[in-house]
Design a protein around this motif. Structure first.
Motif, PDB file in Angstrom:
ATOM      1  N   ALA A   1      18.517   6.943 -12.059  1.00 34.88           N
ATOM      2  CA  ALA A   1      18.761   8.079 -11.135  1.00 34.88           C
ATOM      3  C   ALA A   1      17.877   9.266 -11.531  1.00 34.88           C
ATOM      4  O   ALA A   1      17.302   9.944 -10.666  1.00 34.88           O
ATOM      5  CB  ALA A   1      20.234   8.465 -11.135  1.00 34.88           C
ATOM      6  N   LEU A   2      17.739   9.512 -12.840  1.00 37.09           N
ATOM      7  CA  LEU A   2      16.865  10.625 -13.280  1.00 37.09           C
ATOM      8  C   LEU A   2      15.411  10.378 -12.873  1.00 37.09           C
ATOM      9  O   LEU A   2      14.653  11.316 -12.609  1.00 37.09           O
ATOM     10  CB  LEU A   2      16.936  10.816 -14.796  1.00 37.09           C
ATOM     11  N   MET A   3      15.029   9.098 -12.835  1.00 33.09           N
ATOM     12  CA  MET A   3      13.634   8.764 -12.468  1.00 33.09           C
ATOM     13  C   MET A   3      13.347   9.014 -10.996  1.00 33.09           C
ATOM     14  O   MET A   3      12.194   9.135 -10.597  1.00 33.09           O
ATOM     15  CB  MET A   3      13.348   7.274 -12.758  1.00 33.09           C
ATOM     16  N   MET A   4      14.394   9.064 -10.175  1.00 33.28           N
ATOM     17  CA  MET A   4      14.168   9.249  -8.729  1.00 33.28           C
ATOM     18  C   MET A   4      13.378  10.515  -8.417  1.00 33.28           C
ATOM     19  O   MET A   4      12.714  10.605  -7.401  1.00 33.28           O
ATOM     20  CB  MET A   4      15.507   9.326  -7.982  1.00 33.28           C
ATOM     21  N   PHE A   5      13.498  11.525  -9.301  1.00 30.79           N
ATOM     22  CA  PHE A   5      12.832  12.812  -9.024  1.00 30.79           C
ATOM     23  C   PHE A   5      11.330  12.758  -9.278  1.00 30.79           C
ATOM     24  O   PHE A   5      10.634  13.748  -9.076  1.00 30.79           O
ATOM     25  CB  PHE A   5      13.477  13.923  -9.870  1.00 30.79           C
ATOM     26  N   GLY A   6      10.853  11.609  -9.753  1.00 35.60           N
ATOM     27  CA  GLY A   6       9.421  11.463 -10.000  1.00 35.60           C
ATOM     28  C   GLY A   6       9.062  11.779 -11.431  1.00 35.60           C
ATOM     29  O   GLY A   6       9.909  12.215 -12.221  1.00 35.60           O
ATOM     30  N   PRO A   7       7.791  11.564 -11.802  1.00 38.99           N
ATOM     31  CA  PRO A   7       7.365  11.764 -13.192  1.00 38.99           C
ATOM     32  C   PRO A   7       7.543  13.218 -13.613  1.00 38.99           C
ATOM     33  O   PRO A   7       7.733  14.092 -12.766  1.00 38.99           O
ATOM     34  CB  PRO A   7       5.877  11.398 -13.159  1.00 38.99           C
ATOM     35  N   SER A   8       7.471  13.465 -14.924  1.00 40.92           N
ATOM     36  CA  SER A   8       7.610  14.847 -15.391  1.00 40.92           C
ATOM     37  C   SER A   8       6.468  15.684 -14.800  1.00 40.92           C
ATOM     38  O   SER A   8       5.418  15.144 -14.439  1.00 40.92           O
ATOM     39  CB  SER A   8       7.613  14.892 -16.913  1.00 40.92           C
TER      40      SER A   8
ATOM     41  N   ARG B   1       0.828  -1.208   0.000  1.00 43.44           N
ATOM     42  CA  ARG B   1       0.000   0.000   0.000  1.00 43.44           C
ATOM     43  C   ARG B   1       0.862   1.258   0.000  1.00 43.44           C
ATOM     44  O   ARG B   1       0.407   2.322  -0.355  1.00 43.44           O
ATOM     45  CB  ARG B   1      -0.931   0.010   1.232  1.00 43.44           C
ATOM     46  N   MET B   2       2.117   1.143   0.458  1.00 42.03           N
ATOM     47  CA  MET B   2       3.018   2.304   0.412  1.00 42.03           C
ATOM     48  C   MET B   2       4.203   1.978  -0.486  1.00 42.03           C
ATOM     49  O   MET B   2       4.639   0.838  -0.562  1.00 42.03           O
ATOM     50  CB  MET B   2       3.519   2.664   1.819  1.00 42.03           C
ATOM     51  N   LYS B   3       4.726   3.040  -1.136  1.00 44.13           N
ATOM     52  CA  LYS B   3       5.828   2.850  -2.078  1.00 44.13           C
ATOM     53  C   LYS B   3       7.181   3.095  -1.400  1.00 44.13           C
ATOM     54  O   LYS B   3       7.240   3.611  -0.285  1.00 44.13           O
ATOM     55  CB  LYS B   3       5.670   3.834  -3.230  1.00 44.13           C
ATOM     56  N   TYR B   4       8.228   2.772  -2.114  1.00 46.19           N
ATOM     57  CA  TYR B   4       9.593   3.207  -1.775  1.00 46.19           C
ATOM     58  C   TYR B   4      10.234   3.593  -3.098  1.00 46.19           C
ATOM     59  O   TYR B   4       9.685   3.302  -4.167  1.00 46.19           O
ATOM     60  CB  TYR B   4      10.370   2.094  -1.047  1.00 46.19           C
ATOM     61  N   SER B   5      11.402   4.239  -3.038  1.00 44.68           N
ATOM     62  CA  SER B   5      11.962   4.809  -4.268  1.00 44.68           C
ATOM     63  C   SER B   5      12.230   3.737  -5.338  1.00 44.68           C
ATOM     64  O   SER B   5      12.817   2.687  -5.050  1.00 44.68           O
ATOM     65  CB  SER B   5      13.254   5.566  -3.960  1.00 44.68           C
ATOM     66  N   SER B   6      11.816   4.087  -6.558  1.00 44.85           N
ATOM     67  CA  SER B   6      11.986   3.212  -7.725  1.00 44.85           C
ATOM     68  C   SER B   6      13.428   2.729  -7.882  1.00 44.85           C
ATOM     69  O   SER B   6      13.677   1.611  -8.333  1.00 44.85           O
ATOM     70  CB  SER B   6      11.577   3.983  -8.983  1.00 44.85           C
ATOM     71  N   ILE B   7      14.387   3.559  -7.491  1.00 39.97           N
ATOM     72  CA  ILE B   7      15.803   3.253  -7.774  1.00 39.97           C
ATOM     73  C   ILE B   7      16.245   1.935  -7.152  1.00 39.97           C
ATOM     74  O   ILE B   7      17.110   1.255  -7.684  1.00 39.97           O
ATOM     75  CB  ILE B   7      16.715   4.412  -7.268  1.00 39.97           C
TER      76      ILE B   7
ATOM     77  N   TRP C   1       9.553   6.685 -19.414  1.00 43.53           N
ATOM     78  CA  TRP C   1       8.527   6.810 -18.363  1.00 43.53           C
ATOM     79  C   TRP C   1       7.651   5.572 -18.244  1.00 43.53           C
ATOM     80  O   TRP C   1       7.093   5.292 -17.191  1.00 43.53           O
ATOM     81  CB  TRP C   1       7.679   8.075 -18.572  1.00 43.53           C
ATOM     82  N   GLU C   2       7.563   4.823 -19.345  1.00 43.70           N
ATOM     83  CA  GLU C   2       6.794   3.565 -19.253  1.00 43.70           C
ATOM     84  C   GLU C   2       7.472   2.616 -18.279  1.00 43.70           C
ATOM     85  O   GLU C   2       6.827   1.980 -17.444  1.00 43.70           O
ATOM     86  CB  GLU C   2       6.753   2.915 -20.635  1.00 43.70           C
ATOM     87  N   GLU C   3       8.814   2.558 -18.404  1.00 42.68           N
ATOM     88  CA  GLU C   3       9.587   1.708 -17.483  1.00 42.68           C
ATOM     89  C   GLU C   3       9.377   2.186 -16.044  1.00 42.68           C
ATOM     90  O   GLU C   3       9.138   1.390 -15.136  1.00 42.68           O
ATOM     91  CB  GLU C   3      11.074   1.774 -17.859  1.00 42.68           C
ATOM     92  N   PHE C   4       9.439   3.503 -15.829  1.00 41.69           N
ATOM     93  CA  PHE C   4       9.251   4.058 -14.480  1.00 41.69           C
ATOM     94  C   PHE C   4       7.917   3.604 -13.877  1.00 41.69           C
ATOM     95  O   PHE C   4       7.857   3.110 -12.752  1.00 41.69           O
ATOM     96  CB  PHE C   4       9.334   5.588 -14.541  1.00 41.69           C
ATOM     97  N   PHE C   5       6.837   3.763 -14.664  1.00 43.76           N
ATOM     98  CA  PHE C   5       5.519   3.426 -14.110  1.00 43.76           C
ATOM     99  C   PHE C   5       5.399   1.915 -13.853  1.00 43.76           C
ATOM    100  O   PHE C   5       4.737   1.494 -12.913  1.00 43.76           O
ATOM    101  CB  PHE C   5       4.387   3.979 -14.989  1.00 43.76           C
ATOM    102  N   GLU C   6       6.057   1.108 -14.696  1.00 43.13           N
ATOM    103  CA  GLU C   6       6.063  -0.338 -14.441  1.00 43.13           C
ATOM    104  C   GLU C   6       6.792  -0.644 -13.124  1.00 43.13           C
ATOM    105  O   GLU C   6       6.326  -1.447 -12.315  1.00 43.13           O
ATOM    106  CB  GLU C   6       6.767  -1.087 -15.596  1.00 43.13           C
ATOM    107  N   VAL C   7       7.947   0.031 -12.922  1.00 47.67           N
ATOM    108  CA  VAL C   7       8.732  -0.228 -11.709  1.00 47.67           C
ATOM    109  C   VAL C   7       7.922   0.164 -10.469  1.00 47.67           C
ATOM    110  O   VAL C   7       7.865  -0.586  -9.497  1.00 47.67           O
ATOM    111  CB  VAL C   7      10.084   0.535 -11.750  1.00 47.67           C
ATOM    112  N   ILE C   8       7.249   1.330 -10.515  1.00 49.17           N
ATOM    113  CA  ILE C   8       6.523   1.720  -9.293  1.00 49.17           C
ATOM    114  C   ILE C   8       5.227   0.910  -9.105  1.00 49.17           C
ATOM    115  O   ILE C   8       4.669   0.883  -8.035  1.00 49.17           O
ATOM    116  CB  ILE C   8       6.295   3.253  -9.162  1.00 49.17           C
ATOM    117  N   LYS C   9       4.818   0.215 -10.172  1.00 45.87           N
ATOM    118  CA  LYS C   9       3.659  -0.690 -10.021  1.00 45.87           C
ATOM    119  C   LYS C   9       4.095  -2.042  -9.444  1.00 45.87           C
ATOM    120  O   LYS C   9       3.269  -2.912  -9.196  1.00 45.87           O
ATOM    121  CB  LYS C   9       3.032  -0.943 -11.406  1.00 45.87           C
TER     122      LYS C   9
END
Ligand code: 3HC
Length: 330
Positions: free
Chosen positions: A210-217, A120-126, A280-288
């Motif tokens: 590392a660039l993804m750590m800052f969150g989505p655009s 239910r809670m996230k942690y950093s994608s990295i 960003w597709e990869e980012f959203f997959e990782v946080i899912k």
């Protein structure tokens, strides 16, 4: 005055006219740069946003021990081993300060841990990327801690007192972490051709995560407008990403390494680099939950929680016995 200029439409941020008297007084304190303390009145959304952000931040520190802990037994020298051990211990400490800051908002550490463990809670994608070689310890310190500092230095001025005070100590330690990572990269980049190739490979694999750590655009950031109006966030995701690129590219050049981006180019007009967006597709997959290491990371944290159950129960039983003895003596 940020909130007063922003209209509710689109951003979800209430205009002054839409606020209750309490919300207006609260926003005026924020706008005046006052710190909000745990017992002060606060909108429910402010409290919830802080629990989400501080809790996610705390979980990142704790899960973040795993990719580096992986290398403690294999560090190349005793000195490197001692440094890495100290760094990983620091991350545990950061997690604990942050859990304490979140607890002042009326949520317990156990509740937050359970929310991490059941997704239910996230942690950093990295931390869902693997650390495959010793050079990755350099890249993690240099890039990951470097990105964390870029985000956390402004958070020392965040509006919630316990969070901003926790950030002061965290940032001091993170800057040491970043330097030890850069030091590993220097050693590797100035070493044998194979060592330099390992350093380049680590940069290639960690640059975009590392660039993804800052969150989505900014256009896809759900929380930025409200979080900035409340000064929970001090900058947008894209602003910090740009600052990180501008700071890091000259460091890569100094190391003699190449940032893996063909579109990277200094833009005189904006006074910063133009660069390619991460995937960003990869980012959203990782946080899912579908990144390379999500399953392993959560399995490791679940195992630690289950294995520690008897210790928690033992401590609670001991505390209860002590309390009963004290009551009987009074
Ligand atoms: N990893 C995982 N999830 C992320 C993310 C990332 N890198 N970036 C954004 N998200 C999630 C958000 O949590 C949100 O999901 P939710 O609504 O389910 O919580 C969604 O993506 C949309 O993103 P937003 O931009 O709207 O979210 P935020 O306004 O919360 O901004 C943030 C994201 C910039 C990461 C912000 O929360 C923040 O500044 N957090 C504090 C810093 C932090 O958590 N740092 C962890 C870094 S690692 C670290 O410090 C350990 C050290 O040892 C290196």
């Amino acid at each position: 005055m940020y909130a007063q200029m922003v209209k509710s439409t689109g951003t979800g941020v209430k205009s002054t006219e839409e606020m209750s008297a309490e919300e207006r007084a609260f926003q005026a304190r924020i706008d005046a740069g006052e710190k909000i303390e745990p017992k002060d009145w606060m909108p429910e959304g402010y409290r919830k946003t802080l629990i989400r952000q501080i809790g996610q931040h705390a979980h990142s520190e704790i899960v973040g021990q795993l990719p580096e802990g992986n290398w403690i037994t294999r560090a190349p020298t005793l000195e490197r081993k001692a440094i890495l051990l100290a760094k990983v211990q620091d991350e545990a400490g950061h997690g604990l300060y942050l859990y304490c800051a979140a607890e002042t908002l009326g949520v317990s550490r156990d509740e937050m841990t359970e929310m991490l463990l059941d997704g239910r809670m996230k942690y950093s994608s990295i931390f869902n990327y693997p650390t495959l070689t010793w050079a990755d310890m350099g890249a993690v310190g240099w890039l990951v801690d470097g990105a964390a500092i870029m985000n956390q230095v402004p958070l020392q001025r965040t509006s919630f007192g316990p969070y901003s005070r926790a950030m002061i100590r965290v940032c001091k330690e993170e800057s040491f972490h970043q330097r030890q990572g850069f030091d590993i990269m220097m050693k590797m980049a100035q070493g044998t051709p194979q060592q330099k190739a390992m350093a380049q490979d680590a940069l290639n694999r960690f640059w975009y995560p590392a660039l993804m750590m800052f969150g989505p655009s900014d256009k896809d950031s759900v929380h930025s407008a409200q979080s900035m109006a409340w000064k929970i966030k001090m900058n947008t995701n894209d602003e910090l990403r740009q600052k990180f690129v501008d700071q890091t590219v000259p460091q890569a050049e100094y190391l003699g390494l190449t940032v893996p981006d063909e579109n990277l180019k200094w833009n005189e007009e904006k006074g910063g680099y133009d660069f390619s967006e991460p995937d960003w597709e990869e980012f959203f997959e990782v946080i899912k939950g579908n990144g390379p290491c999500n399953t392993d990371r959560l399995a490791a944290r679940n195992k630690a929680w289950d294995d520690g159950k008897w210790v928690r129960e033992g401590l609670m039983a001991h505390a209860e016995k002590k309390r009963a003895r004290k009551m009987a003596a009074e």
